[in-house]
Every structure is written in C-alpha cells, then in structure tokens.
Write an enzyme that holds these catalytic residues in place. Structure first.
Site, PDB file in Angstrom:
ATOM      1  N   GLU A  25       1.011  -1.467   0.136  1.00  0.00           N
ATOM      2  CA  GLU A  25       0.374   0.162  -0.110  1.00  0.00           C
ATOM      3  C   GLU A  25       0.564   1.294  -0.012  1.00  0.00           C
ATOM      4  O   GLU A  25       1.537   1.834   1.024  1.00  0.00           O
ATOM      5  CB  GLU A  25      -1.050   0.434   0.963  1.00  0.00           C
ATOM      6  N   CYS A  74      -3.545   7.907   3.741  1.00  0.00           N
ATOM      7  CA  CYS A  74      -3.589   7.875   1.870  1.00  0.00           C
ATOM      8  C   CYS A  74      -4.526   7.777   1.263  1.00  0.00           C
ATOM      9  O   CYS A  74      -4.117   7.938   0.230  1.00  0.00           O
ATOM     10  CB  CYS A  74      -2.813   6.585   2.516  1.00  0.00           C
TER      11      CYS A  74
HETATM   12  P1  NAP Z   1       8.034   5.032   4.298  1.00  0.00           P
HETATM   13  O1  NAP Z   1       9.375   5.384   4.959  1.00  0.00           O
HETATM   14  O2  NAP Z   1       8.429   4.310   3.488  1.00  0.00           O
HETATM   15  O3  NAP Z   1       8.404   3.593   5.594  1.00  0.00           O
HETATM   16  C1  NAP Z   1       6.919   2.815   5.884  1.00  0.00           C
HETATM   17  C2  NAP Z   1       7.650   1.835   7.374  1.00  0.00           C
HETATM   18  O4  NAP Z   1       8.908   1.402   6.278  1.00  0.00           O
HETATM   19  C3  NAP Z   1       7.840   2.347   8.451  1.00  0.00           C
HETATM   20  O5  NAP Z   1       7.997   1.180   8.934  1.00  0.00           O
HETATM   21  C4  NAP Z   1       9.811   2.061   7.881  1.00  0.00           C
HETATM   22  O6  NAP Z   1      10.221   2.080   9.272  1.00  0.00           O
HETATM   23  C5  NAP Z   1       9.938   0.641   7.266  1.00  0.00           C
HETATM   24  N1  NAP Z   1      10.916   1.002   6.847  1.00  0.00           N
HETATM   25  C6  NAP Z   1      11.770   1.931   5.996  1.00  0.00           C
HETATM   26  N2  NAP Z   1      12.952   1.433   5.049  1.00  0.00           N
HETATM   27  C7  NAP Z   1      13.026   0.498   5.277  1.00  0.00           C
HETATM   28  C8  NAP Z   1      13.888  -0.690   5.066  1.00  0.00           C
HETATM   29  N3  NAP Z   1      14.888   0.168   4.006  1.00  0.00           N
HETATM   30  N4  NAP Z   1      12.931  -2.028   4.804  1.00  0.00           N
HETATM   31  C9  NAP Z   1      11.811  -1.989   4.836  1.00  0.00           C
HETATM   32  N5  NAP Z   1      11.024  -1.339   6.265  1.00  0.00           N
HETATM   33  C10 NAP Z   1      11.421   0.154   6.156  1.00  0.00           C
HETATM   34  O7  NAP Z   1       7.044   5.248   4.621  1.00  0.00           O
HETATM   35  P2  NAP Z   1       5.802   6.632   5.562  1.00  0.00           P
HETATM   36  O8  NAP Z   1       7.209   8.407   5.633  1.00  0.00           O
HETATM   37  O9  NAP Z   1       6.230   5.901   7.521  1.00  0.00           O
HETATM   38  O10 NAP Z   1       5.272   7.086   5.521  1.00  0.00           O
HETATM   39  C11 NAP Z   1       4.721   7.965   5.002  1.00  0.00           C
HETATM   40  C12 NAP Z   1       4.182   7.183   3.235  1.00  0.00           C
HETATM   41  O11 NAP Z   1       2.819   5.806   3.464  1.00  0.00           O
HETATM   42  C13 NAP Z   1       2.745   8.018   2.244  1.00  0.00           C
HETATM   43  O12 NAP Z   1       3.713   8.652   1.539  1.00  0.00           O
HETATM   44  C14 NAP Z   1       1.542   8.068   2.293  1.00  0.00           C
HETATM   45  O13 NAP Z   1       1.188   7.658   0.998  1.00  0.00           O
HETATM   46  C15 NAP Z   1       1.828   6.348   2.817  1.00  0.00           C
HETATM   47  N6  NAP Z   1       0.800   5.639   2.889  1.00  0.00           N
HETATM   48  C16 NAP Z   1      -0.333   4.848   2.320  1.00  0.00           C
HETATM   49  C17 NAP Z   1      -1.238   3.735   2.978  1.00  0.00           C
HETATM   50  C18 NAP Z   1      -1.714   2.966   1.882  1.00  0.00           C
HETATM   51  O14 NAP Z   1      -2.544   2.289   2.511  1.00  0.00           O
HETATM   52  N7  NAP Z   1      -2.335   2.581   1.033  1.00  0.00           N
HETATM   53  C19 NAP Z   1      -1.656   4.108   4.376  1.00  0.00           C
HETATM   54  C20 NAP Z   1      -0.356   5.089   4.902  1.00  0.00           C
HETATM   55  C21 NAP Z   1       0.669   5.892   4.374  1.00  0.00           C
HETATM   56  P3  NAP Z   1      10.961   3.601   9.921  1.00  0.00           P
HETATM   57  O15 NAP Z   1       9.717   3.985  10.531  1.00  0.00           O
HETATM   58  O16 NAP Z   1      12.018   2.549  11.228  1.00  0.00           O
HETATM   59  O17 NAP Z   1      11.518   3.784   9.210  1.00  0.00           O
END
Ligand code: NAP
Length: 521
Positions: free
Chosen positions: A257, A296
């Site tokens: 997602e 999102c």
């Molecule tokens: P993110 O930086 O990609 O982080 C998401 C998750 O991935 C966090 O738990 C993060 O851990 C982890 N992570 C980071 N680097 C990783 C790696 N190399 N390997 C495995 N896991 C890793 O995203 P975000 O900034 O938190 O979230 C915002 C984004 O999420 C927005 O773009 C939004 O659109 C999207 N979103 C989508 C939905 C949906 O249902 N489609 C819902 C909510 C949000 P850490 O926090 O420890 O870095």
C-alpha cells in the site's frame, strides 16, 4: 533518558541492546519514549511465531479465532483512554482524529469477529464448486483455501499506528496466521502499548502476535517461502521490499500500500450552491484537515467544471478558514500537528514544489497556531492550491504532499476530467459528486480500472455515506499502479492473502469429505 519500550518476540519481552531512537511529542517537542530492536535474535523470533503461533492458531476453527478477535477487541476497548493519551502526545492529533485510528481499528476487529463467526467450525475453506474433469462426473476438481504455514510480517506507516495494525492483523489471525508487526518508528508507542495490553490479557496463543519496535534492519531476511509481508509506506521503501531476495527468489507473497494522488470530481451539470456542489466543498475541506491530511486516502486533487472554478475555490476556502490549528489539548483546536519535524519539512518542500505550477487559493500559512509555538510545533494550516493549466501542471498529478494540501483543477468536459484523474497512475480512491444517477454510475465504472474504490456522493446519501477517506472493512482498500497494486480488507476477500489455494482432484466421495460439518442444531 526516557523509558525504553520493549519488543515482544519469541514469547517474551525483550529490550534492545542499543541506545534506541527517541519518539517525540510533535506539538511540544518533548521526548516521550525510546525504541530499540538492536541485538534481538530475529531467526528465533520468526521461528517461534511461525512454529508455535502458527500451529496453535491453525488448531482453532474460524469461529474460535473469530471469538478470539472479539475478546481482543474487548481488551483494547478497556484501555481506550490510555490510547487516546498516547495519540495526543505522540501523533499530535485532536480527539476526532485519534478516533479514526483507534476506534477505526477496534471497529475493523469487530467486523472481522462477526464475519469469522459466520465461517463456523471449519479449518479450511472451499473455493467455488467442484468441476467435472471428464465425461464421468465421479472424478472432479475442488479448489480449497488453507492457511499459509508461515508468519505475516507487517511493516507499517506512521499515520495509523492502531488501525494499520488491526486492519491487517484481524484477517491474518482469523485466517490462522501469526503476526509480527514492525510499526513506523515515529509513532510506534501506540502499537507497542496495544500489543502489550493484548499479551498481558492472555487472549492469544503464544507466538500469535509479536511486536518489533525500532530499525527494520534484517526483518525481510527472515522471510521464508510460506511467509507473507504486508507493507504500507512510501513508494521508495516499497521498491526496496519488492526487490528483496525473499520476494524475488523465495516467492514470499507481498502486499504493498503506497502513496496515492486521490481525486474528488464534481460532475458536469451542477450549479454553484447545488446540493452536490456543497457536498463536494464539505468533503474536500474535511478530507484535507482530518489527521492534518496525513491519510493515504485523502483528497489531493479536486476536479470541477471550468465555469465553477472560482465558486468552488471560494466555497472550499470558506470552510478551510474555519479550521483552528494548534495544540490538540486546546478544546477549540480542530486540527492538530503533523507527526514530526521531518514530515513538516516534507510538507513544506512538497508545497514549494507544487507552487511552481499553481497559485495559492487558500493560504495555510495565514492560520494562527493556538497554544503552539511555531518554532517547535509541527503544525501547518490547510492550503488549497489551484491551477488554470490542468494539462500542463504535471506536478499536480504526480506529487503527493502528505499533509493538509489539495489542488483545484478545472476541466472542460467529463472525458477530460476522467483523463486527468487517470494521470494519478492508479489511486486508492476517487469520489464523485452529482445528482444524475446514470452519469455517476458511468463515471464510477470508467474509474474502476484505475482505483481500488470509487465513493459516490449524491444528495440522497448525504447523511449516510461513510466518507471519501474512511476505509470501511467491508470494502476493498488498495489501488493499482502507483498506489502499490495491493488489496486489503473487502470483507472476507482479505483472507485470500493469508491462505494458499490448491486444487484437490478426487472422487466425489472424497470431495464430499472436504465440506464443512453441518452446523449443530
Ligand atoms: P516509509 O518511510 O516508507 O516507512 C514505512 C515503514 O517502512 C516504516 O515502518 C519504516 O520504518 C519502514 N522502513 C523504512 N525503510 C525500510 C527498509 N529499507 N526496509 C524495510 N522497512 C523499512 O513511509 P512513511 O514516510 O512512514 O509513510 C508515509 C507514506 O505512506 C506516504 O507516502 C503515504 O501515502 C503512504 N501510506 C499509504 C497507505 C496506504 O494504505 N496505501 C497508508 C498510509 C500511508 P521506520 O519508521 O523505522 O523508518
């Protein structure tokens, strides 16, 4: 130094061995708690969940697992007040916005408890009817669904520490698959606390639910062929997950997602002030400000007929002007903070990027902050941008600003509007506003191939509809293309991800034995 939250793996609470990462109050700037996963024995943690948790869950029937979800919901319900306090402190959300996450999670659990009860005393599911394989009807093929014999790893986003866990865990546990959740670091506290309450209450078998707070390092390396991983977050991290050897070489099933440039469309033929017009203005203002736009599913593009551009800008702007922004502890505040300084910077950069191709119709920077120090608090007012060049302003169609920001886009005719919406390259949701049922239905079908959900708001459902951005457990959540290509929820459809499908080819006498036992009188 603040308290360090423990991880729950291999059936016991374990602290990391490092210094940890601090979680902050995004309004006051104070340190709250620390998380750390350094030094955990991850192979042992995954093996324990896979073997002990998996076996215990699979020994239960769907109805028993459904009862377990209901019990889990009761435990969480009993601690709601603490969850609201954590949400205020760590997510900076006003009560209504905390409810979207906390009560949204509880509601989803409740729905799956009810759906699961209807599956009765089975441990596998039949998928469709048996099909004859030849002329003689005695030898047939029946598809069955059985729980996968692995773990479900959830890597979650910061914006829904409660709902993000339970909307995935409910179908996984109901399916008989143990869960390991890794919440986003910035808001991990609420997830950790909820798991702690559930573990303490003893409502789940050992190994059914684990939580790892802190770095994601090494988690994907643990995954084996029958495990699944469900990721919610940015497109960049999604690409890392998708290209990991667990997925590429070991065929670990993955659900993504990611981000989404969702739209709201006022259909042609409406006049300023019509019911549909007002419904659009109301929903856009609401979607922009709920959870400070950190959803999102939030509306990012608002499409209106060219002739109504000015009136729509005025109607939406008037509603946004009433939004009081600041410290969620102040009763008059309607919109709290973004989740962190990093997110504040990201929203400011995103706004600057969009402003190159747009004009400001309602300026969020003019909103005063209540009870919040602008030098510390991660608060921003809602900003409505607008473009007169719907086709040329490519940034509007490909930039997701994860905050209270949307852009008004004028269109020439219905075909033009649909074409502009599709430039989002696949989205979670589009909402349609109008009063012509046939035109609304035709547009919904036109948009269905590029959206996971189309939310249609006509005057007859003004007081009934569930909201553009609210993800209802009965409906599909996910979207093609840019939105990640994932599918979650959708009632019992969600169970597919946690089951393996197989065809059993056998005599009718054997296949009859696969049917669920008749319910007891
Ligand atoms: P993110 O930086 O990609 O982080 C998401 C998750 O991935 C966090 O738990 C993060 O851990 C982890 N992570 C980071 N680097 C990783 C790696 N190399 N390997 C495995 N896991 C890793 O995203 P975000 O900034 O938190 O979230 C915002 C984004 O999420 C927005 O773009 C939004 O659109 C999207 N979103 C989508 C939905 C949906 O249902 N489609 C819902 C909510 C949000 P850490 O926090 O420890 O870095």
């Amino acid at each position: 130094m603040s308290e360090r939250l423990s991880n729950f793996v291999a059936g016991r609470w374990q602290a990391g061995t490092g210094a940890g990462t601090a979680l902050f109050d995004p309004v006051l700037g104070t340190e709250l708690v620390r998380v750390d996963a350094t030094g955990l024995d991850l192979p042992a943690a995954f093996a324990f969940a896979r073997e002990q948790g998996g076996a215990a869950l699979r020994a239960m029937t769907y109805a028993q697992r459904a009862a377990m979800l209901a019990a889990l919901g009761k435990v969480l319900q009993a601690h709601r007040d603490v969850y609201y306090e954590i949400a205020t402190a760590n997510s900076g959300t006003v009560k209504n916005d905390s409810a979207v996450d906390i009560d949204g999670g509880l509601f989803t659990l409740g729905v799956y408890a009810k759906l699961g009860a209807g599956l009765g005393a089975q441990r596998h599911l039949l998928d469709g009817d048996a099909a004859r394989l030849g002329k003689d009807p005695l030898f047939q093929s029946q598809h069955v669904l059985v729980p996968t014999r692995g773990v479900a790893l959830f890597i979650n986003a910061f914006n829904f520490p409660s709902w993000g866990l339970w909307e995935k865990a409910a179908p996984a546990l109901l399916s008989g698959v143990p869960v390991i959740v890794k919440p986003a670091t910035a808001t991990a506290w609420l997830t950790q606390r909820m798991v702690q309450d559930v573990v303490n209450a003893g409502v789940l078998p050992a190994g059914a639910l684990s939580v790892i707070c802190g770095s994601s390092s090494g988690l994907m390396d643990q995954l084996q062929p029958f495990d699944v991983v469900s990721f919610t977050g940015s497109a960049e991290t999604a690409a890392v997950i998708r290209s990991h050897p667990a997925v590429v070489q070991r065929s670990v099933r993955v659900n993504i997602e990611a981000d989404s440039i969702n739209s709201a469309l006022l259909l042609p033929g409406e006049t300023p002030g019509s019911e549909a017009f007002e419904l659009l203005a109301k929903e856009v203002a609401r979607e922009m400000t709920v959870k400070s736009g950190q959803k999102c599913t939030a509306i990012r593009r608002v499409l209106v007929p060219e002739a109504l551009y000015a009136q729509a800008a005025e109607a939406i702007g008037a509603r946004l002007a009433k939004t009081t922004v600041g410290n969620p502890r102040n009763e008059t505040v309607r919109m709290g903070a973004l989740v962190s300084r990093a997110q504040l910077r990201s929203v400011q950069e995103g706004l600057a990027h969009l402003k190159v191709q747009t004009t400001v119709l309602h300026d969020g920077s003019q909103h005063p902050l209540f009870d919040a120090d602008p030098a510390v608090a991660c608060c921003v007012g809602p900003t409505l941008l607008g473009t007169q060049d719907a086709d040329g302003a490519d940034r509007v169609h490909n930039t997701e600003v994860f905050g209270p920001v949307a852009t008004l886009v004028p269109y020439r005719d219905a075909a033009h509007a649909l074409q502009l919406i599709r430039r989002g390259q696949g989205s979670l949701v589009a909402s349609l506003y109008g009063s012509d049922a046939a035109a609304l239905a035709a547009s919904a079908i036109e948009l269905a191939s590029s959206h996971g959900r189309v939310h249609v708001i006509s005057p007859d459902v003004a007081a009934l509809h569930t909201g553009h951005g609210n993800v209802m457990p009965q409906s599909l959540h996910g979207g093609p293309g840019r939105a990640g290509g994932g599918e979650e929820l959708g009632g019992l459809k969600a169970l597919n991800f946690y089951h393996r499908r197989a065809a059993v080819q056998a005599s009718t006498a054997v296949l009859t034995q696969l049917s669920p036992p008749a319910p007891s009188a």
